[in-house]
Design an enzyme around this catalytic site. Sequence first.
Site, PDB file in Angstrom:
ATOM      1  N   LYS A 126       0.833  -1.212   0.000  1.00 11.01           N
ATOM      2  CA  LYS A 126       0.000   0.000   0.000  1.00 11.01           C
ATOM      3  C   LYS A 126       0.868   1.262   0.000  1.00 11.01           C
ATOM      4  O   LYS A 126       0.579   2.207  -0.724  1.00 11.01           O
ATOM      5  CB  LYS A 126      -0.922   0.036   1.232  1.00 11.01           C
ATOM      6  CG  LYS A 126      -1.937  -1.087   1.293  1.00 11.01           C
ATOM      7  CD  LYS A 126      -2.968  -0.872   2.407  1.00 11.01           C
ATOM      8  CE  LYS A 126      -2.385  -0.894   3.798  1.00 11.01           C
ATOM      9  NZ  LYS A 126      -1.852  -2.205   4.218  1.00 11.01           N
TER      10      LYS A 126
ATOM     11  N   ARG B 259      -9.394   0.672   9.154  1.00 15.41           N
ATOM     12  CA  ARG B 259      -8.946  -0.692   9.407  1.00 15.41           C
ATOM     13  C   ARG B 259     -10.021  -1.486  10.143  1.00 15.41           C
ATOM     14  O   ARG B 259      -9.830  -2.672  10.395  1.00 15.41           O
ATOM     15  CB  ARG B 259      -7.686  -0.642  10.259  1.00 15.41           C
ATOM     16  CG  ARG B 259      -6.379  -0.653   9.422  1.00 15.41           C
ATOM     17  CD  ARG B 259      -5.424  -1.390  10.188  1.00 15.41           C
ATOM     18  NE  ARG B 259      -4.044  -1.600   9.994  1.00 15.41           N
ATOM     19  CZ  ARG B 259      -3.084  -0.854   9.556  1.00 15.41           C
ATOM     20  NH1 ARG B 259      -3.300   0.311   9.078  1.00 15.41           N
ATOM     21  NH2 ARG B 259      -1.847  -1.292   9.573  1.00 15.41           N
TER      22      ARG B 259
ATOM     23  N   ARG C 274      11.991  -7.580   5.567  1.00 14.07           N
ATOM     24  CA  ARG C 274      12.188  -6.133   5.526  1.00 14.07           C
ATOM     25  C   ARG C 274      13.178  -5.661   6.591  1.00 14.07           C
ATOM     26  O   ARG C 274      13.188  -6.150   7.710  1.00 14.07           O
ATOM     27  CB  ARG C 274      10.828  -5.457   5.744  1.00 14.07           C
ATOM     28  CG  ARG C 274      10.898  -3.972   5.570  1.00 14.07           C
ATOM     29  CD  ARG C 274       9.531  -3.371   5.597  1.00 14.07           C
ATOM     30  NE  ARG C 274       9.623  -2.098   6.276  1.00 14.07           N
ATOM     31  CZ  ARG C 274       8.745  -1.124   6.145  1.00 14.07           C
ATOM     32  NH1 ARG C 274       7.688  -1.294   5.402  1.00 14.07           N
ATOM     33  NH2 ARG C 274       8.905   0.008   6.776  1.00 14.07           N
TER      34      ARG C 274
ATOM     35  N   ARG D   1      12.044  -3.878  12.438  1.00 12.52           N
ATOM     36  CA  ARG D   1      11.101  -3.190  13.327  1.00 12.52           C
ATOM     37  C   ARG D   1      10.375  -4.214  14.204  1.00 12.52           C
ATOM     38  O   ARG D   1      10.115  -5.325  13.754  1.00 12.52           O
ATOM     39  CB  ARG D   1      10.058  -2.454  12.458  1.00 12.52           C
ATOM     40  CG  ARG D   1      10.240  -0.960  12.415  1.00 12.52           C
ATOM     41  CD  ARG D   1       9.386  -0.284  11.373  1.00 12.52           C
ATOM     42  NE  ARG D   1       8.006  -0.739  11.301  1.00 12.52           N
ATOM     43  CZ  ARG D   1       7.142  -0.342  10.369  1.00 12.52           C
ATOM     44  NH1 ARG D   1       7.518   0.520   9.447  1.00 12.52           N
ATOM     45  NH2 ARG D   1       5.923  -0.792  10.348  1.00 12.52           N
TER      46      ARG D   1
ATOM     47  N   ARG E 216      -0.487  -9.705  13.274  1.00 17.29           N
ATOM     48  CA  ARG E 216      -1.030  -8.624  12.426  1.00 17.29           C
ATOM     49  C   ARG E 216      -1.935  -9.200  11.337  1.00 17.29           C
ATOM     50  O   ARG E 216      -2.956  -8.606  10.999  1.00 17.29           O
ATOM     51  CB  ARG E 216       0.117  -7.828  11.780  1.00 17.29           C
ATOM     52  CG  ARG E 216       0.856  -6.963  12.775  1.00 17.29           C
ATOM     53  CD  ARG E 216       2.097  -6.374  12.145  1.00 17.29           C
ATOM     54  NE  ARG E 216       1.813  -5.249  11.266  1.00 17.29           N
ATOM     55  CZ  ARG E 216       2.693  -4.740  10.418  1.00 17.29           C
ATOM     56  NH1 ARG E 216       3.898  -5.246  10.314  1.00 17.29           N
ATOM     57  NH2 ARG E 216       2.376  -3.722   9.650  1.00 17.29           N
TER      58      ARG E 216
HETATM   59  P1  AMP Z   1       1.023   0.359   9.266  1.00 22.36           P
HETATM   60  O1  AMP Z   1       2.285   1.119   9.079  1.00 22.36           O
HETATM   61  O2  AMP Z   1      -0.127   0.896   8.468  1.00 22.36           O
HETATM   62  O3  AMP Z   1       1.178  -1.119   9.098  1.00 22.36           O
HETATM   63  O4  AMP Z   1       0.600   0.564  10.807  1.00 22.36           O
HETATM   64  C1  AMP Z   1       1.445   0.182  11.865  1.00 22.36           C
HETATM   65  C2  AMP Z   1       0.622  -0.019  13.141  1.00 22.36           C
HETATM   66  O5  AMP Z   1      -0.055   1.198  13.485  1.00 22.36           O
HETATM   67  C3  AMP Z   1      -0.496  -1.057  13.031  1.00 22.36           C
HETATM   68  O6  AMP Z   1      -0.035  -2.373  13.248  1.00 22.36           O
HETATM   69  C4  AMP Z   1      -1.445  -0.590  14.129  1.00 22.36           C
HETATM   70  O7  AMP Z   1      -0.964  -0.936  15.409  1.00 22.36           O
HETATM   71  C5  AMP Z   1      -1.347   0.920  14.000  1.00 22.36           C
HETATM   72  N1  AMP Z   1      -2.365   1.464  13.048  1.00 22.36           N
HETATM   73  C6  AMP Z   1      -2.141   2.062  11.843  1.00 22.36           C
HETATM   74  N2  AMP Z   1      -3.293   2.442  11.266  1.00 22.36           N
HETATM   75  C7  AMP Z   1      -4.281   2.071  12.128  1.00 22.36           C
HETATM   76  C8  AMP Z   1      -5.686   2.175  12.092  1.00 22.36           C
HETATM   77  N3  AMP Z   1      -6.335   2.721  11.046  1.00 22.36           N
HETATM   78  N4  AMP Z   1      -6.394   1.688  13.162  1.00 22.36           N
HETATM   79  C9  AMP Z   1      -5.762   1.132  14.222  1.00 22.36           C
HETATM   80  N5  AMP Z   1      -4.438   0.986  14.308  1.00 22.36           N
HETATM   81  C10 AMP Z   1      -3.693   1.454  13.276  1.00 22.36           C
END
Ligand code: AMP
Length: 211
Positions: free
Chosen positions: A13, A88, A123, A156, A167
């Site tokens: 994404k 999400r 990664r 990370r 996840r």
């Molecule tokens: P991402 O970089 O989009 O994978 O987000 C990293 C982490 O941030 C996720 O695993 C969640 O813990 C949190 N996160 C990001 N976007 C959301 C969202 N829309 N709702 C809830 N948690 C989020």
Amino acid sequence: MNVILLGPPGVGKGTAAKKMVEVYGIPQISTGDLLREAVKNKTDLGLKAKKYMDAGELVPDDLVIGLLKERVAKDDCRKGFILDGFPRTIPQAESLDASGIRIDVVVNLHADESVIVERLSGRRDCPKCGAIYHIKNKPPKKPDTCDACQGALITRDDQKEEVIQNRLQVYRKQTEPLIRYYEKKGIQKTVNAVQTIEKVFADIQKAVGQA
Ligand code: AMP
């Protein structure tokens, strides 16, 4: 043009969003980036969010929804925006609808889970300059060392194997139902994410063009 990029973690994404920023001139809004920034700055919200993020859980809806609405209200979003990683959950999608934020198209990037696990677990990030590598697809010249700034590369916390599995489970349970939610509204388009970046982007452009 207001677009949502939907799909499991690691499907690409962020990469797709960055290309869309270049071509369409509208900003990418990544709630993951906004949250990581809050964690880095040790804001109240960041301190609350960190434990969920480290465990691969979702941050509670009320925290993320507030953050997102504040961002979308900014001037640079007047011509449109690309939501990357939001919504999400169904309540997050309903909150978008309730606040009158119009969505034109939802691009659902699809890849099988085995592909996702391989992409995510390989990664490596440079904490110093933000460069991203992949041990197989984009290895650094010197192992574990950033090509750009010589910083030591890290995995990370949320990209460790057990957290990745969590996840993905969270995605299946809480986020996947959104595909149906937007299908019912007639604005969901699925794009195969297991192709070259160029082909994925060409398919996204088609999907967006039909919106
Ligand atoms: P991402 O970089 O989009 O994978 O987000 C990293 C982490 O941030 C996720 O695993 C969640 O813990 C949190 N996160 C990001 N976007 C959301 C969202 N829309 N709702 C809830 N948690 C989020």
